[in-house]
Enzyme design. Structure first.
Site, PDB file in Angstrom:
ATOM      1  N   GLU A  38     -82.977   7.918 -58.823  1.00  0.00           N
ATOM      2  CA  GLU A  38     -84.042   8.695 -58.183  1.00  0.00           C
ATOM      3  C   GLU A  38     -85.357   8.555 -58.955  1.00  0.00           C
ATOM      4  O   GLU A  38     -85.375   8.438 -60.174  1.00  0.00           O
ATOM      5  CB  GLU A  38     -83.651  10.183 -58.113  1.00  0.00           C
ATOM      6  CG  GLU A  38     -82.635  10.456 -57.023  1.00  0.00           C
ATOM      7  CD  GLU A  38     -82.323  11.935 -56.860  1.00  0.00           C
ATOM      8  OE1 GLU A  38     -83.010  12.779 -57.481  1.00  0.00           O
ATOM      9  OE2 GLU A  38     -81.378  12.244 -56.117  1.00  0.00           O
ATOM     10  N   ARG A 103     -96.429  -3.191 -41.417  1.00  0.00           N
ATOM     11  CA  ARG A 103     -96.117  -4.346 -40.556  1.00  0.00           C
ATOM     12  C   ARG A 103     -94.938  -4.056 -39.629  1.00  0.00           C
ATOM     13  O   ARG A 103     -94.706  -4.803 -38.697  1.00  0.00           O
ATOM     14  CB  ARG A 103     -95.796  -5.581 -41.424  1.00  0.00           C
ATOM     15  CG  ARG A 103     -97.018  -6.228 -42.020  1.00  0.00           C
ATOM     16  CD  ARG A 103     -96.662  -7.512 -42.734  1.00  0.00           C
ATOM     17  NE  ARG A 103     -95.835  -7.287 -43.913  1.00  0.00           N
ATOM     18  CZ  ARG A 103     -95.300  -8.255 -44.635  1.00  0.00           C
ATOM     19  NH1 ARG A 103     -95.484  -9.510 -44.310  1.00  0.00           N
ATOM     20  NH2 ARG A 103     -94.579  -7.986 -45.706  1.00  0.00           N
ATOM     21  N   HIS A 137    -102.728  -4.019 -41.444  1.00  0.00           N
ATOM     22  CA  HIS A 137    -102.246  -5.125 -40.602  1.00  0.00           C
ATOM     23  C   HIS A 137    -102.578  -4.907 -39.114  1.00  0.00           C
ATOM     24  O   HIS A 137    -103.107  -5.798 -38.465  1.00  0.00           O
ATOM     25  CB  HIS A 137    -100.744  -5.287 -40.822  1.00  0.00           C
ATOM     26  CG  HIS A 137    -100.152  -6.384 -40.015  1.00  0.00           C
ATOM     27  ND1 HIS A 137    -100.500  -7.705 -40.196  1.00  0.00           N
ATOM     28  CD2 HIS A 137     -99.276  -6.364 -38.982  1.00  0.00           C
ATOM     29  CE1 HIS A 137     -99.840  -8.448 -39.330  1.00  0.00           C
ATOM     30  NE2 HIS A 137     -99.098  -7.663 -38.584  1.00  0.00           N
ATOM     31  N   ASP A 176    -102.713 -17.884 -37.752  1.00  0.00           N
ATOM     32  CA  ASP A 176    -101.942 -17.178 -36.734  1.00  0.00           C
ATOM     33  C   ASP A 176    -102.893 -16.835 -35.591  1.00  0.00           C
ATOM     34  O   ASP A 176    -103.990 -16.328 -35.832  1.00  0.00           O
ATOM     35  CB  ASP A 176    -101.405 -15.877 -37.371  1.00  0.00           C
ATOM     36  CG  ASP A 176    -100.353 -15.204 -36.526  1.00  0.00           C
ATOM     37  OD1 ASP A 176    -100.161 -15.616 -35.379  1.00  0.00           O
ATOM     38  OD2 ASP A 176     -99.723 -14.257 -37.042  1.00  0.00           O
ATOM     39  N   LYS A 201     -98.798 -20.204 -35.366  1.00  0.00           N
ATOM     40  CA  LYS A 201     -97.594 -19.948 -36.166  1.00  0.00           C
ATOM     41  C   LYS A 201     -96.473 -19.418 -35.287  1.00  0.00           C
ATOM     42  O   LYS A 201     -96.705 -18.582 -34.422  1.00  0.00           O
ATOM     43  CB  LYS A 201     -97.932 -18.916 -37.247  1.00  0.00           C
ATOM     44  CG  LYS A 201     -96.746 -18.417 -38.039  1.00  0.00           C
ATOM     45  CD  LYS A 201     -97.172 -17.573 -39.242  1.00  0.00           C
ATOM     46  CE  LYS A 201     -97.242 -16.105 -38.954  1.00  0.00           C
ATOM     47  NZ  LYS A 201     -97.395 -15.273 -40.145  1.00  0.00           N
ATOM     48  N   ASP A 227    -105.946 -14.490 -44.453  1.00  0.00           N
ATOM     49  CA  ASP A 227    -104.887 -13.670 -43.868  1.00  0.00           C
ATOM     50  C   ASP A 227    -105.015 -12.261 -44.450  1.00  0.00           C
ATOM     51  O   ASP A 227    -105.699 -12.062 -45.456  1.00  0.00           O
ATOM     52  CB  ASP A 227    -103.516 -14.282 -44.213  1.00  0.00           C
ATOM     53  CG  ASP A 227    -102.480 -14.010 -43.121  1.00  0.00           C
ATOM     54  OD1 ASP A 227    -102.727 -13.136 -42.263  1.00  0.00           O
ATOM     55  OD2 ASP A 227    -101.424 -14.666 -43.138  1.00  0.00           O
ATOM     56  N   GLY A 233     -95.483 -16.039 -49.051  1.00  0.00           N
ATOM     57  CA  GLY A 233     -96.348 -17.209 -49.178  1.00  0.00           C
ATOM     58  C   GLY A 233     -96.050 -18.277 -48.145  1.00  0.00           C
ATOM     59  O   GLY A 233     -96.734 -19.302 -48.094  1.00  0.00           O
TER      60      GLY A 233
HETATM   61  C1  R5P Z   1     -98.241 -11.442 -40.481  1.00  0.00           C
HETATM   62  O1  R5P Z   1     -98.486 -11.226 -39.292  1.00  0.00           O
HETATM   63  C2  R5P Z   1     -99.248 -11.253 -41.559  1.00  0.00           C
HETATM   64  O2  R5P Z   1    -100.552 -11.258 -41.071  1.00  0.00           O
HETATM   65  C3  R5P Z   1     -99.087 -12.297 -42.652  1.00  0.00           C
HETATM   66  O3  R5P Z   1     -99.338 -13.580 -42.111  1.00  0.00           O
HETATM   67  C4  R5P Z   1     -97.696 -12.275 -43.212  1.00  0.00           C
HETATM   68  O4  R5P Z   1     -97.390 -10.969 -43.610  1.00  0.00           O
HETATM   69  C5  R5P Z   1     -97.547 -13.212 -44.388  1.00  0.00           C
HETATM   70  O5  R5P Z   1     -96.227 -13.196 -44.814  1.00  0.00           O
HETATM   71  P1  R5P Z   1     -95.613 -14.402 -45.621  1.00  0.00           P
HETATM   72  O6  R5P Z   1     -96.476 -14.622 -46.813  1.00  0.00           O
HETATM   73  O7  R5P Z   1     -94.240 -13.929 -45.995  1.00  0.00           O
HETATM   74  O8  R5P Z   1     -95.547 -15.593 -44.726  1.00  0.00           O
END
Ligand code: R5P
Length: 300
Positions: A38, A103, A137, A176, A201, A227, A233
């Site tokens: 905890e 998210r 986000h 994206d 993406k 982003d 990553g």
């Molecule tokens: C997703 O819609 C977000 O905008 C980022 O692209 C995402 O969270 C990145 O995650 P990762 O680094 O794991 O690809």
């Protein structure tokens, strides 16, 4: 009303910087884990009247790091809010630049929880007066919050940092399709006619694997890939690879919240990034841009 700031365990540097900008007193918190796992938190004071009748600003980003995962960060935040309310704070302001679980705002697969809604339910139940986040986000989730909310935009600060590197012909890339509007707004900080390209993406919802497509003439261009979050990553590394294949000269990986989990740093640099640039929403080696002044300006 007199203000005091509490720099939460995840945001000690950012918290102190904001307090110095505001010229107010700052205290931190003591944290530990009990043997059963905890969380324990105690605000570092001996006299509780230090809090009574004040406007208390709690700064705690809730991203995962080596010193605490996001569940601990959220628990610590909830404990700080509960503690200052109990001690008689007149106003409780929360600054959580990165809000964990934001998210998880949609149900993507049958059986999932829309957990961002639950996080706001808990925040609402604690009775704070205002919540400040940075580049959340999906900004519409803030509608689930019953108190005043502000989503601070860090894009100009990030663009100014990239500009200070002295590039020539810049192209900004959205990794994206869903982030195109945010990317266009970001690109404007480099100049009215700076081109914006989109890479498409597709993420496998079961495995998390990413595929990306996009072609554009990036020969001899300085490419900025923007982003909101870098987590594993995967998104950034795939976009960088594609930008290099399209002829990019220099590539800057820019994100408000550079969580850089696990192999992220390696993946991004190995894919061909010249630099990873994030804000001090997350306290790590990519925190090149400080949010302290812009946050302080909102809190004045
Ligand atoms: C997703 O819609 C977000 O905008 C980022 O692209 C995402 O969270 C990145 O995650 P990762 O680094 O794991 O690809």
């Amino acid at each position: 009303m007199e203000k005091i700031l509490i720099a939460g365990p995840a945001s000690q540097i950012l918290g102190v910087k904001i307090a110095h900008e505001l010229d107010i007193n700052v205290i931190n918190a003591e944290v530990k884990r009990f043997p059963d796992g905890e969380n324990y938190l105690r605000i570092n004071l001996e006299n509780e009247t230090l809090i009574a009748d004040k406007e208390v600003i709690i700064v705690q980003s809730t991203g995962p790091s080596a010193s605490g995962d996001q569940n601990s960060r959220l628990m610590e935040l909830f404990m700080m809010i509960d503690s200052v309310k109990r001690m008689g704070a007149a106003k409780t302001i929360v600054v959580a630049p990165y809000l964990a679980y934001a998210r998880q705002d949609k149900v993507f697969r049958p059986g999932e929880s829309q957990f961002a809604n639950v996080i706001f339910g808990i925040i609402n139940s604690l009775g704070i007066d205002a919540l400040y986040v940075v580049d959340i986000h999906a900004p519409e989730v803030l509608d689930w919050c019953t108190c005043k909310t502000i989503n601070i935009d860090s894009m100009k600060l990030l663009a100014d940092y990239v500009k200070s590197k002295g590039q020539n012909e810049i192209v900004v890339i959205s990794p994206d399709k869903g982030a195109i509007e945010r990317t266009k707004a970001f690109a404007k900080h480099f100049g009215e006619n700076v081109p914006v390209e989109v890479f498409e993406k597709a993420r496998d919802l079961k495995t998390g694997e990413i595929e990306m497509a996009g072609s554009s003439n990036l020969k001899d261009k300085d490419v900025v890939i923007a982003d909101d979050i870098i987590a594993s990553g995967g998104t950034m590394a795939t976009a960088i690879k594609l930008a290099r294949e399209n002829g990019a000269k220099n590539v800057y990986a820019v994100a408000t919240h550079a969580l850089l989990l696990e192999q992220a740093k390696f993946r991004i640099l190995d894919a061909g990034a010249d630099e990873i640039i994030g804000t001090d929403s997350i306290d790590n080696e990519a925190s090149k841009v400080s949010l302290a002044k812009i946050i302080a300006d909102y809190l004045k």
